[in-house]
Design a protein around this motif. Sequence first.
Motif, PDB file in Angstrom:
ATOM      1  N   THR A 150      -4.424  12.761   2.162  1.00 17.02           N
ATOM      2  CA  THR A 150      -4.844  11.447   2.639  1.00 17.02           C
ATOM      3  C   THR A 150      -5.510  10.712   1.496  1.00 17.02           C
ATOM      4  O   THR A 150      -6.549  11.160   0.989  1.00 17.02           O
ATOM      5  N   PRO A 151      -4.946   9.592   1.042  1.00 18.94           N
ATOM      6  CA  PRO A 151      -5.597   8.865  -0.054  1.00 18.94           C
ATOM      7  C   PRO A 151      -6.927   8.269   0.407  1.00 18.94           C
ATOM      8  O   PRO A 151      -7.102   7.993   1.603  1.00 18.94           O
ATOM      9  N   TRP A 152      -7.838   8.098  -0.523  1.00 20.01           N
ATOM     10  CA  TRP A 152      -9.066   7.385  -0.197  1.00 20.01           C
ATOM     11  C   TRP A 152      -8.736   5.906  -0.012  1.00 20.01           C
ATOM     12  O   TRP A 152      -7.970   5.327  -0.785  1.00 20.01           O
ATOM     13  N   THR A 153      -9.319   5.285   1.010  1.00 16.45           N
ATOM     14  CA  THR A 153      -9.180   3.841   1.224  1.00 16.45           C
ATOM     15  C   THR A 153     -10.574   3.257   1.329  1.00 16.45           C
ATOM     16  O   THR A 153     -11.337   3.603   2.234  1.00 16.45           O
ATOM     17  N   GLY A 161     -12.099  10.727   9.021  1.00 19.78           N
ATOM     18  CA  GLY A 161     -11.501  11.043   7.735  1.00 19.78           C
ATOM     19  C   GLY A 161     -10.311  10.179   7.369  1.00 19.78           C
ATOM     20  O   GLY A 161      -9.612  10.444   6.382  1.00 19.78           O
ATOM     21  N   LEU A 162     -10.053   9.113   8.132  1.00 17.64           N
ATOM     22  CA  LEU A 162      -8.917   8.230   7.845  1.00 17.64           C
ATOM     23  C   LEU A 162      -9.280   7.148   6.828  1.00 17.64           C
ATOM     24  O   LEU A 162      -8.420   6.659   6.098  1.00 17.64           O
ATOM     25  N   LEU A 163     -10.552   6.761   6.791  1.00 17.69           N
ATOM     26  CA  LEU A 163     -11.047   5.777   5.830  1.00 17.69           C
ATOM     27  C   LEU A 163     -12.151   6.416   5.008  1.00 17.69           C
ATOM     28  O   LEU A 163     -12.907   7.251   5.517  1.00 17.69           O
ATOM     29  N   THR A 164     -12.269   6.021   3.751  1.00 18.38           N
ATOM     30  CA  THR A 164     -13.374   6.510   2.927  1.00 18.38           C
ATOM     31  C   THR A 164     -14.693   6.010   3.517  1.00 18.38           C
ATOM     32  O   THR A 164     -14.827   4.814   3.801  1.00 18.38           O
ATOM     33  N   PRO A 165     -15.675   6.876   3.732  1.00 21.64           N
ATOM     34  CA  PRO A 165     -16.942   6.454   4.333  1.00 21.64           C
ATOM     35  C   PRO A 165     -17.794   5.653   3.347  1.00 21.64           C
ATOM     36  O   PRO A 165     -18.764   6.147   2.765  1.00 21.64           O
ATOM     37  N   ALA A 213       0.833  -1.202   0.000  1.00 23.56           N
ATOM     38  CA  ALA A 213       0.000   0.000   0.000  1.00 23.56           C
ATOM     39  C   ALA A 213       0.870   1.256   0.000  1.00 23.56           C
ATOM     40  O   ALA A 213       0.616   2.211  -0.748  1.00 23.56           O
ATOM     41  N   GLU A 214       1.894   1.263   0.821  1.00 22.84           N
ATOM     42  CA  GLU A 214       2.797   2.411   0.906  1.00 22.84           C
ATOM     43  C   GLU A 214       3.493   2.659  -0.429  1.00 22.84           C
ATOM     44  O   GLU A 214       3.615   3.798  -0.897  1.00 22.84           O
ATOM     45  N   LYS A 215       3.917   1.570  -1.067  1.00 27.72           N
ATOM     46  CA  LYS A 215       4.595   1.660  -2.370  1.00 27.72           C
ATOM     47  C   LYS A 215       3.645   2.204  -3.446  1.00 27.72           C
ATOM     48  O   LYS A 215       4.019   3.061  -4.260  1.00 27.72           O
ATOM     49  N   LEU A 216       2.398   1.731  -3.431  1.00 29.52           N
ATOM     50  CA  LEU A 216       1.419   2.195  -4.418  1.00 29.52           C
ATOM     51  C   LEU A 216       1.144   3.689  -4.255  1.00 29.52           C
ATOM     52  O   LEU A 216       1.100   4.438  -5.240  1.00 29.52           O
ATOM     53  N   VAL A 217       0.965   4.127  -3.013  1.00 29.63           N
ATOM     54  CA  VAL A 217       0.668   5.544  -2.769  1.00 29.63           C
ATOM     55  C   VAL A 217       1.862   6.415  -3.160  1.00 29.63           C
ATOM     56  O   VAL A 217       1.706   7.482  -3.755  1.00 29.63           O
ATOM     57  N   ALA A 218       3.068   5.943  -2.851  1.00 32.50           N
ATOM     58  CA  ALA A 218       4.275   6.703  -3.221  1.00 32.50           C
ATOM     59  C   ALA A 218       4.406   6.835  -4.735  1.00 32.50           C
ATOM     60  O   ALA A 218       4.956   7.813  -5.248  1.00 32.50           O
ATOM     61  N   ALA A 219       3.863   5.850  -5.481  1.00 34.26           N
ATOM     62  CA  ALA A 219       3.970   5.847  -6.944  1.00 34.26           C
ATOM     63  C   ALA A 219       2.833   6.587  -7.631  1.00 34.26           C
ATOM     64  O   ALA A 219       2.764   6.613  -8.861  1.00 34.26           O
ATOM     65  N   ARG A 258      -6.701   0.984  10.310  1.00 30.47           N
ATOM     66  CA  ARG A 258      -6.103   2.087  11.071  1.00 30.47           C
ATOM     67  C   ARG A 258      -4.757   2.491  10.472  1.00 30.47           C
ATOM     68  O   ARG A 258      -4.443   3.676  10.335  1.00 30.47           O
ATOM     69  N   GLU A 259      -3.951   1.492  10.086  1.00 31.61           N
ATOM     70  CA  GLU A 259      -2.639   1.782   9.506  1.00 31.61           C
ATOM     71  C   GLU A 259      -2.766   2.405   8.114  1.00 31.61           C
ATOM     72  O   GLU A 259      -2.028   3.331   7.761  1.00 31.61           O
ATOM     73  N   LEU A 260      -3.703   1.909   7.316  1.00 34.75           N
ATOM     74  CA  LEU A 260      -3.896   2.487   5.978  1.00 34.75           C
ATOM     75  C   LEU A 260      -4.323   3.949   6.089  1.00 34.75           C
ATOM     76  O   LEU A 260      -4.004   4.764   5.223  1.00 34.75           O
ATOM     77  N   GLY A 261      -5.036   4.276   7.169  1.00 38.56           N
ATOM     78  CA  GLY A 261      -5.462   5.658   7.377  1.00 38.56           C
ATOM     79  C   GLY A 261      -4.318   6.615   7.678  1.00 38.56           C
ATOM     80  O   GLY A 261      -4.503   7.839   7.630  1.00 38.56           O
ATOM     81  N   GLN A 262      -3.129   6.069   7.978  1.00 37.76           N
ATOM     82  CA  GLN A 262      -1.966   6.923   8.248  1.00 37.76           C
ATOM     83  C   GLN A 262      -1.196   7.282   6.972  1.00 37.76           C
ATOM     84  O   GLN A 262      -0.289   8.122   7.012  1.00 37.76           O
ATOM     85  N   LEU A 263      -1.509   6.633   5.851  1.00 33.52           N
ATOM     86  CA  LEU A 263      -0.771   6.880   4.611  1.00 33.52           C
ATOM     87  C   LEU A 263      -1.024   8.294   4.093  1.00 33.52           C
ATOM     88  O   LEU A 263      -2.117   8.839   4.259  1.00 33.52           O
ATOM     89  N   ARG A 264      -0.010   8.853   3.440  1.00 31.12           N
ATOM     90  CA  ARG A 264      -0.153  10.165   2.812  1.00 31.12           C
ATOM     91  C   ARG A 264       0.507  10.127   1.444  1.00 31.12           C
ATOM     92  O   ARG A 264       1.533   9.462   1.244  1.00 31.12           O
ATOM     93  N   THR A 265      -0.072  10.842   0.495  1.00 31.03           N
ATOM     94  CA  THR A 265       0.503  10.928  -0.843  1.00 31.03           C
ATOM     95  C   THR A 265       1.749  11.822  -0.795  1.00 31.03           C
ATOM     96  O   THR A 265       1.967  12.535   0.193  1.00 31.03           O
ATOM     97  N   PRO A 266       2.581  11.814  -1.849  1.00 32.73           N
ATOM     98  CA  PRO A 266       3.743  12.712  -1.875  1.00 32.73           C
ATOM     99  C   PRO A 266       3.354  14.182  -1.698  1.00 32.73           C
ATOM    100  O   PRO A 266       4.150  14.990  -1.226  1.00 32.73           O
TER     101      PRO A 266
END
Length: 459
Positions: free
Chosen positions: A241-244, A265-269, A183-189, A229-237
């Motif tokens: 906050t990406p939608w999950t 706002g950490l997970l897409t509703p 997930a982290e790699k995808l968001v970074a890309a 919860r962990e996916l909600g901590q991801l951020r784009t470059p």
Amino acid sequence: MNTATTLPEAKKIGMVSLGCPKALVDSERILTRLRADGYAMSPDYAGADVVLVNTCGFLDSAKEESLQAIGEAIAENGRVIVTGCMGEEADAIRAAHPQVLAVTGAHQYEQVVEAVHTHAPPSQGPFVDLIPQPSDTDIKLTPRHYSYLKISEGCNHSCAFCIIPDLRGKLASRRIDAVLREAEKLVAAGTKELLVISQDTSAYGVDTRHEPRDWKGREVRAHMTDMARELGQLRTPEGETPWTRLHYVYPYPHVDAVIPLMAEGLLTPYLDIPFQHASPKVLKAMKRPANEAKVLERLESWREICPEIAIRSSFVVGFPGETEDDFRYLLDWLEEAQLDRVGAFRFEPVEGAQANALPDHVPEEIKEERFARVMEVTERISAAKLQAKVGKVIQVIVDEVGEPDEDGDIGATARSQADAPEIDGAVYLRNVATTLKVGDFVDVTVEDADAHDLFGVPA
């Protein structure tokens, strides 16, 4: 005198990917592995040295579509390797298309790659083939701004209408650190939207007893709530906050714990929950949990915690033994549940499914009539819910930007947080900026609505 040796061109692979997003992820992984082995990709039949057809075998109609796709690939190219869910029925495939070079089953990556090596050996020579081909990211078959994140394979349920456990086996969860790293790699890309998929997302980690792993200096369990919860901590470059988006979520009790993450706002509703029916009698015959009354209470409490939450579901009409009373029960339940997005399917026998042996199969004309009635109800509910958004400002993600018209105005196609790609509605925008790009998040004012889509302008 030195003579330069010209390296032969890389062998090219064509891919036809059918079925669900989970199969699409399989296709991406196969192509990524083949590219690392020195193969190039062909966008058409003519340029391919061999064509892979990733099949679907969930319903008889899907099997028929798979056989047609195999036949088209044979007619257009002639050199075809078959994989995917219908690959479990190799005899049926070979009976229809004896020319196929090889047949492998669902998510059998090594066997597929081996078959490609056999029938189209890498051509660039031992020195080049030892070196993986350069690439910034794995191969994606989806647009750059959204990606499917598959967290497990298989399913522990034994629903009477389904043969997925026979095709893909029992639940097999990925390690939590592997999921989060991907997930982290995808968001970074460049991924702005993660679509979490599996056969049963709520059961993630049950097979491994929710085995914890170290992730960034802390222990994280292989459990849906920890993962969310962990996916909600991801951020784009860019710091967004990406939608999950969670798909295929069975309404187990612990699903309640992810709703506050949506409110924060950490997970897409958005929750995709396959209810399938509401009548306790039909649910029992389907071998699914029959707690429709409690589900209504939970829907109400979820909406109190997160008013923006959108619930999508799918329902089967015409299941063997479904009476008019059962069907009316479903319609009444839908009126009360007020789901945001609904798909309906007519029951279709699948070879190997337990439901085929049940008595009192529903005639086709009654299935059609019930299908029309359920769609009429759900479209009316959808239209009212979308109409209530007119005049409001919502955030959307841009899927496509058009060319200027004769007046110089530019339109775009986007989606709201209530819209998953390919299956839900869209938000059609007018008069967007020339700087707008695919994948951008933008706030828009909703100007109009129909039964499925919204229409608006950047706020």
